[in-house]
Design a protein around this motif. Structure first.
Motif, PDB file in Angstrom:
ATOM      1  N   PHE A  36       6.752   2.048   4.587  1.00  0.00           N
ATOM      2  CA  PHE A  36       7.423   0.957   3.867  1.00  0.00           C
ATOM      3  C   PHE A  36       8.618   0.449   4.665  1.00  0.00           C
ATOM      4  O   PHE A  36       8.718  -0.744   4.973  1.00  0.00           O
ATOM      5  N   VAL A  37       9.536   1.343   4.989  1.00  0.00           N
ATOM      6  CA  VAL A  37      10.761   0.947   5.679  1.00  0.00           C
ATOM      7  C   VAL A  37      10.439   0.393   7.069  1.00  0.00           C
ATOM      8  O   VAL A  37      11.073  -0.555   7.546  1.00  0.00           O
TER       9      VAL A  37
ATOM     10  N   GLY B  36       0.807  -1.219   0.000  1.00  0.00           N
ATOM     11  CA  GLY B  36       0.000   0.000   0.000  1.00  0.00           C
ATOM     12  C   GLY B  36       0.836   1.263   0.000  1.00  0.00           C
ATOM     13  O   GLY B  36       0.557   2.210  -0.756  1.00  0.00           O
ATOM     14  N   SER B  37       1.883   1.299   0.809  1.00  0.00           N
ATOM     15  CA  SER B  37       2.708   2.508   0.887  1.00  0.00           C
ATOM     16  C   SER B  37       3.505   2.727  -0.384  1.00  0.00           C
ATOM     17  O   SER B  37       3.680   3.871  -0.833  1.00  0.00           O
ATOM     18  N   SER B  38       3.984   1.648  -1.006  1.00  0.00           N
ATOM     19  CA  SER B  38       4.751   1.798  -2.246  1.00  0.00           C
ATOM     20  C   SER B  38       3.855   2.215  -3.407  1.00  0.00           C
ATOM     21  O   SER B  38       4.243   3.063  -4.232  1.00  0.00           O
ATOM     22  N   LEU B  39       2.646   1.649  -3.481  1.00  0.00           N
ATOM     23  CA  LEU B  39       1.720   2.044  -4.542  1.00  0.00           C
ATOM     24  C   LEU B  39       1.213   3.467  -4.324  1.00  0.00           C
ATOM     25  O   LEU B  39       0.953   4.197  -5.288  1.00  0.00           O
ATOM     26  N   PHE B  40       1.076   3.872  -3.086  1.00  0.00           N
ATOM     27  CA  PHE B  40       0.695   5.251  -2.775  1.00  0.00           C
ATOM     28  C   PHE B  40       1.707   6.225  -3.377  1.00  0.00           C
ATOM     29  O   PHE B  40       1.338   7.193  -4.056  1.00  0.00           O
TER      30      PHE B  40
ATOM     31  N   ALA C 185       8.209   0.356  -5.626  1.00  0.00           N
ATOM     32  CA  ALA C 185       6.879  -0.177  -5.957  1.00  0.00           C
ATOM     33  C   ALA C 185       6.980  -1.623  -6.441  1.00  0.00           C
ATOM     34  O   ALA C 185       6.165  -2.475  -6.065  1.00  0.00           O
ATOM     35  N   CYS C 186       7.995  -1.918  -7.276  1.00  0.00           N
ATOM     36  CA  CYS C 186       8.203  -3.297  -7.730  1.00  0.00           C
ATOM     37  C   CYS C 186       8.516  -4.212  -6.542  1.00  0.00           C
ATOM     38  O   CYS C 186       7.981  -5.319  -6.440  1.00  0.00           O
TER      39      CYS C 186
END
Length: 400
Positions: A318-319, A292-296, A380-381
Motif C-alpha cells: 500500500f505505502v 488489493g493490499s488494503s482489502l487483503f 481500506a476506505c
C-alpha cells in the motif's frame, strides 16, 4: 523572460528540484525527535508544541493553495524566491524562539514560505517537460525526497542530542540558504510572460476550471486518498506496532524504513516504466495494488486476529504505491491543462493531498485503542476511494 536552457536529462536540475520538494518533509521529520526537549527547554505545554506540527501542515497546505495560481500569473521564479526568503527569515525566528507561542508563529511562517518550494518545483517540471517525461522526472524527485525523509529523523535526533534542538533549525537554515543560492544560479524563469494568465482574478479562478473537469478530480482524489492512507499508517503505526504487537522501538524503526524502501523501489520502477508506458497504465496498476493490499488486510482482520507479518506485508504494497501514484497523477493532471495553469493544478493537488492526509490522521488519532482495527478500516476506505477516483480518470470512449 528567457526560458531555462537545460537538457531534459539534466541530473543537476532534478537534484535541485528534489531539494526544493524536500523542504516540507525535512522541516517536519527532523523536528519530531526533539519535541520533548523543546517542551522542557521552553517551559511550554506539550500540547502547544504538538500543535506546531499541526499548524505547520495547515500553513503548508494553505501556502501551496495560493502559490500555484499566483505563479501562473506572475511567473515561477519570483514567487519561488519570495517564499524561500520567508522560509529563511522564519527559520531564524525558530532558532531564537523564547516561548512556545514564538515558536508556533515562526513555524507557521516557515510553512507558508516553504510551500512555495514544494509546489513550484512541480510546476517547473511541467513547464520544461512533456507529460510522460514529467512522470519520470517527478518519480526521481520523489525518490530523492524519500531518502531525505528516511535520514531526517536520525539526523535531527543526533543534532538535538549533541548540540540542542535549536541546531536542527540552524541546519534547516543552512540547507535553505544553499538551496536558494544554487536555485538562483541555475533556475531561470520557466513561464515566459506571454504564456502567463493575464490577470490575478483569472489565475485564482483556474481552480474552478480544474474542479469542473471529471478526470482532474479523479487524479487529485486518487493520489490524495492513497497519501491519506499513508498518513493513517504514520500516525497509528507507533502505537499498533509497539503497544499492540510489542515490537521494540529499534524494530519499529526497521519496519518503518522498510516502507520508505518500498516507496523508493516503486518510484524507481515507475521512472523506468514510463519511458515506454503511458503514465495512465501505471496509475491503474498503482490504484489496483492499493485497493488489493488494503482489502487483503481488512479481510484477514475480519477472519482472524491479524498477525504482525501480514500487516507489514499489506502496508509494504500500500505505502509503496504512494510515490508512484503521486508522480503519475500530478503529471497527467497538469497535462490536462495549458502550461499557464500548471501552478494552479499542482497547488490544488498537493494542497488537497496534505489536507486529506491531515483529516484521516486526525480521525485515526481519536482511537484510544492500540488495536490495528481503526488503522486497517481507514486504510481500506482510503484504498477503495483511491481506486474509485482512478476510475474517473479514464478517457471517455470515442465513437467512430
Amino acid at each position: 523572460m528567457r526560458q531555462i536552457q537545460t537538457a531534459p536529462q539534466s541530473a543537476g536540475l532534478i537534484i535541485i528540484l528534489a531539494a526544493l520538494v524536500a523542504f516540507g518533509p525535512l522541516s517536519i521529520d527532523m523536528y519530531l525527535p526533539s519535541l520533548t526537549m523543546i517542551t522542557d527547554d521552553l517551559g511550554a505545554d506539550i500540547r502547544e508544541i504538538k500543535q506546531t506540527i499541526t499548524f505547520f501542515l495547515v500553513g503548508f497546505s494553505v501556502g501551496m493553495f495560493f502559490y500555484g495560481p499566483l505563479s501562473d500569473r506572475f511567473g515561477r521564479r519570483k514567487l519561488l524566491f519570495t517564499g524561500m526568503i520567508v522560509y529563511i527569515v522564519a527559520t531564524i525566528g525558530c532558532i531564537f524562539a523564547a516561548s512556545g507561542t514564538e515558536l508556533f508563529i515562526a513555524r507557521l511562517a516557515q510553512a507558508l514560505g516553504g510551500a512555495s518550494a514544494s509546489v513550484l518545483a512541480r510546476a517547473i517540471v511541467r513547464d520544461l517537460y512533456s507529460v510522460q517525461d514529467s512522470a519520470r522526472i517527478l518519480s526521481w524527485m520523489h525518490t530523492i525526497t524519500m531518502i531525505a525523509t528516511l535520514i531526517a529523523p536520525i539526523l535531527g535526533s543526533y543534532l538535538a542530542d549533541f548540540f540542542g534542538w535549536r541546531s536542527i533549525f540552524i541546519f534547516l537554515l543552512i540547507f535553505a540558504g544553499l538551496t536558494a543560492l544554487v536555485s538562483l544560479i541555475n533556475i531561470k524563469e520557466t513561464l515566459p510572460e506571454e504564456a502567463r494568465i493575464e490577470s490575478l482574478p483569472q489565475a485564482l479562478t483556474s481552480y474552478f476550471e480544474i474542479l469542473k473537469n471529471r478526470r482532474a478530480i479523479g487524479y487529485i482524489g486518487c493520489m490524495g486518498m492513497a497519501f491519506a492512507g499513508m498518513f493513517v499508517y504514520i500516525t497509528a503505526s507507533p502505537f499498533v506496532y509497539i503497544e499492540h504487537f510489542g515490537v521494540t522501538s529499534q524494530h519499529y524503526a526497521l519496519l518503518f524504513g522498510l516502507n520508505i524502501f518500498s516507496i523508493m523501489a516503486m518510484t524507481i520502477f515507475n521512472a523506468r516504466q514510463v519511458r515506454t508506458l503511458d503514465p495512465q497504465k501505471m496509475i491503474a496498476f498503482g490504484a489496483t495494488t492499493v485497493l488489493g493490499s488494503s482489502l487483503f488486510m481488512l479481510v484477514v482482520h475480519l477472519m482472524i486476529d491479524i498477525p504482525l507479518s501480514l500487516v507489514v506485508l499489506g502496508l509494504f504494497f500500500f505505502v509503496g504505491m504512494t510515490g508512484l501514484l503521486s508522480a503519475n497523477c500530478i503529471a497527467k493532471l497538469m497535462g490536462l491543462f495549458p502550461k499557464k495553469q500548471a501552478g494552479a493544478a499542482a497547488g490544488l493537488a498537493v494542497s488537497v493531498q496534505f489536507g486529506l492526509g491531515g483529516l484521516l490522521s486526525f480521525i485515526v488519532s481519536q482511537s484510544k485503542s492500540a488495536s490495528p482495527a481503526a488503522m486497517i478500516y481507514l486504510i481500506a476506505c482510503a484504498g477503495l476511494l483511491s481506486f474509485l477516483a482512478m476510475m474517473m480518470t479514464k478517457e471517455p470512449a470515442t465513437s467512430n
